[in-house]
Write an enzyme that holds these catalytic residues in place. Sequence first.
Site, PDB file in Angstrom:
ATOM      1  N   ARG A 226       0.804  -1.214   0.000  1.00 37.98           N
ATOM      2  CA  ARG A 226       0.000   0.000   0.000  1.00 37.98           C
ATOM      3  C   ARG A 226       0.852   1.286   0.000  1.00 37.98           C
ATOM      4  O   ARG A 226       0.407   2.327  -0.448  1.00 37.98           O
ATOM      5  CB  ARG A 226      -0.910   0.003   1.228  1.00 37.98           C
ATOM      6  CG  ARG A 226      -2.378   0.051   0.779  1.00 37.98           C
ATOM      7  CD  ARG A 226      -3.255   0.510   1.860  1.00 37.98           C
ATOM      8  NE  ARG A 226      -3.534  -0.569   2.809  1.00 37.98           N
ATOM      9  CZ  ARG A 226      -4.633  -0.581   3.546  1.00 37.98           C
ATOM     10  NH1 ARG A 226      -5.522   0.353   3.433  1.00 37.98           N
ATOM     11  NH2 ARG A 226      -4.839  -1.550   4.411  1.00 37.98           N
TER      12      ARG A 226
ATOM     13  N   LYS B 295       4.415 -18.428   7.421  1.00 36.83           N
ATOM     14  CA  LYS B 295       3.760 -18.846   8.645  1.00 36.83           C
ATOM     15  C   LYS B 295       3.201 -17.618   9.370  1.00 36.83           C
ATOM     16  O   LYS B 295       3.712 -16.530   9.105  1.00 36.83           O
ATOM     17  CB  LYS B 295       4.718 -19.647   9.539  1.00 36.83           C
ATOM     18  CG  LYS B 295       5.826 -18.794  10.173  1.00 36.83           C
ATOM     19  CD  LYS B 295       6.441 -19.481  11.327  1.00 36.83           C
ATOM     20  CE  LYS B 295       5.808 -19.095  12.615  1.00 36.83           C
ATOM     21  NZ  LYS B 295       6.262 -17.787  13.165  1.00 36.83           N
TER      22      LYS B 295
ATOM     23  N   HIS C  20      10.841 -21.176   7.876  1.00 39.01           N
ATOM     24  CA  HIS C  20      12.213 -20.802   7.524  1.00 39.01           C
ATOM     25  C   HIS C  20      13.266 -21.601   8.288  1.00 39.01           C
ATOM     26  O   HIS C  20      14.414 -21.664   7.875  1.00 39.01           O
ATOM     27  CB  HIS C  20      12.432 -19.284   7.664  1.00 39.01           C
ATOM     28  CG  HIS C  20      12.657 -18.827   9.067  1.00 39.01           C
ATOM     29  ND1 HIS C  20      11.643 -18.544   9.936  1.00 39.01           N
ATOM     30  CD2 HIS C  20      13.800 -18.593   9.759  1.00 39.01           C
ATOM     31  CE1 HIS C  20      12.148 -18.159  11.093  1.00 39.01           C
ATOM     32  NE2 HIS C  20      13.456 -18.183  11.019  1.00 39.01           N
TER      33      HIS C  20
ATOM     34  N   LYS D  75      17.451 -23.476   7.110  1.00 38.56           N
ATOM     35  CA  LYS D  75      18.747 -23.235   7.762  1.00 38.56           C
ATOM     36  C   LYS D  75      19.707 -24.375   7.415  1.00 38.56           C
ATOM     37  O   LYS D  75      19.349 -25.552   7.489  1.00 38.56           O
ATOM     38  CB  LYS D  75      18.579 -23.130   9.285  1.00 38.56           C
ATOM     39  CG  LYS D  75      17.836 -21.853   9.713  1.00 38.56           C
ATOM     40  CD  LYS D  75      17.727 -21.772  11.223  1.00 38.56           C
ATOM     41  CE  LYS D  75      16.768 -20.682  11.670  1.00 38.56           C
ATOM     42  NZ  LYS D  75      17.291 -19.336  11.583  1.00 38.56           N
TER      43      LYS D  75
ATOM     44  N   GLU E 233      15.692 -16.864  22.565  1.00 40.36           N
ATOM     45  CA  GLU E 233      15.876 -15.573  21.898  1.00 40.36           C
ATOM     46  C   GLU E 233      16.136 -14.502  22.944  1.00 40.36           C
ATOM     47  O   GLU E 233      15.566 -14.543  24.041  1.00 40.36           O
ATOM     48  CB  GLU E 233      14.627 -15.202  21.111  1.00 40.36           C
ATOM     49  CG  GLU E 233      14.342 -16.155  19.980  1.00 40.36           C
ATOM     50  CD  GLU E 233      13.249 -15.610  19.100  1.00 40.36           C
ATOM     51  OE1 GLU E 233      13.557 -14.779  18.241  1.00 40.36           O
ATOM     52  OE2 GLU E 233      12.088 -16.006  19.291  1.00 40.36           O
TER      53      GLU E 233
ATOM     54  N   HIS F 251       8.347 -24.339  13.840  1.00 46.50           N
ATOM     55  CA  HIS F 251       9.805 -24.500  13.798  1.00 46.50           C
ATOM     56  C   HIS F 251      10.317 -25.677  14.635  1.00 46.50           C
ATOM     57  O   HIS F 251      11.070 -26.518  14.161  1.00 46.50           O
ATOM     58  CB  HIS F 251      10.504 -23.236  14.300  1.00 46.50           C
ATOM     59  CG  HIS F 251      10.126 -21.992  13.562  1.00 46.50           C
ATOM     60  ND1 HIS F 251       9.782 -21.978  12.235  1.00 46.50           N
ATOM     61  CD2 HIS F 251      10.042 -20.701  13.970  1.00 46.50           C
ATOM     62  CE1 HIS F 251       9.517 -20.738  11.861  1.00 46.50           C
ATOM     63  NE2 HIS F 251       9.655 -19.946  12.893  1.00 46.50           N
TER      64      HIS F 251
END
Length: 512
Positions: free
Chosen positions: A50, A159, A189, A193, A227, A251
């Site tokens: 947009r 996802k 993803h 890896k 993380e 994942h």
Amino acid sequence: MLNNTPPANQLLVIFGASGDLAERKLYPSLFKLYQRGLLPESFAVIGVSRTVYTDVLFRSHIQQQILNLEQDKAEVSTQLNQFLQQLYYVHFDTHKEEEYAQLRKRVDELLPTLGDTDRILYYLATPPLMYEIIPTCLKAHQLTTAQSDAGWRRIIVEKPFGSDLASAIKLGDLLQTIFSEPNIYRIDHYLGKETVQNMLVLRFSNGIFEPLWNRNYIDFVEISAAEMLGVEERGKYYDSAGALRDMIQNHLLQLMAFVTMEAPANFEAESIRNEVDKVFMSIRPYTTPKQIDQSVVRAQYTEQTLDGTQLKGYRQEEYIAKDSTTETFVAMKLYIDNWRWSDVPFFIRTGKCLPEKKSEITIHFKSTPVQLFAGQCSGSSCNKLTIRIQPDESISLKFGLKLPGLGYEVKQVSMDFKYNSLQETTLPDAYERLLIDAMEGDPTLYPRSSTLQTSWRFIDPILCHWNEKGAEGLCFYPARTNGPEEQLLLLHEPLSFKNADFADTPQKCDIT
Ligand code: BG6
């Protein structure tokens, strides 16, 4: 599969073209592929979004994004300029069907310039609420059917693929009325890896691991993705998702499937996907609320001051409700009921705002039946194989060694392989691999619809139970600590779980 032959000429249309995913991952990956000569000879990208850009402004914006990631900006500038000439842009409101006429017009102009090309790959890098709207509108403008036998229309869907079983089935059914199943690529993803793909090579190209890779020799398996960052600017999405949907349903369960699957009959996509499917079908479901409470711990990070810096708690993040019960940490114990893995616990953990970013798979082998040496390590942390997915990608095997000297003192040592010891040290980004696979029509690293549905079937009862309980049973951990103490309660068997690295210094859980 990646080889050195570029895929057939094609057009890539990216929806969500000015979004975070496209800018951080897709364009930089496409540029890397371009540098390695792996993009099709005749190739163009149309970005759709947009935000108002002309082609020229869009290119200069992407140029800036890519340059920000490059160390040697001068060195890449010529190639980057050539790459950018392949990018085009259309801006319109993708909610409105009539506006897709603009895309249709651009496609009709561009396709004939790409040689004998009747191939279009769509990439939905948009918020999930667009996953049904965009394909439906594309269909209404006859943008989803190839005009020739050699042509195709494919779609990559980011996802999350659904937010529970029912929505995943609904989305899957809708997509299958528009694209044929082989042309639907559901991206995860993690499977792109390098270190995850190496799991297959490690297991199936070496004779020494497979004989030990089963319930007779393995005590338990840990799979964790820690993380350091919190939810950052993704609060709107995250608060309706949570760690279970965001990381585990896709994942981490996919990683587990690569660790546990049987050897495929050959290295064809369908053979590999068959084996992955079988693992998902063998995951033991939780059948009662009590089992869920005993097997799954959920928690949320809270504010704290660390080294003088004030760290936000989850409920202080932007777009997050002050009484949100969304989990930012999950630890779970599960079992795979098949001949190879029966009764071997899999301990799966993920969390945001933990002390470091680290994704790892650790296989804990059983200890010797008898301890011959004083001081010998016992328990299942003596012999363990650790596969570091990221960062500092490596594989390390830990074992006991006689300390040189007169006695028989045992010392734990490890044999380590580090990816950065290879000459070719730069590991490709997961998106490079996955983009090229979809361009080539190779679905090996893309989950099947049935696999995703089986995974939701396992996850749904947990979501439903948590939904009913609300805040009851939600644990808390101060930001940048190792998660709640409650995770250790999952581990009363086997005891050696308690020595697992991830949970070295757990924090107390305040059950509300
Ligand atoms: C994404 C999740 O799929 O994976 C994010 O939506 C998460 O919340 C990310 O941060 C982790 O990916 P990686 O490759 O950085 O481990």
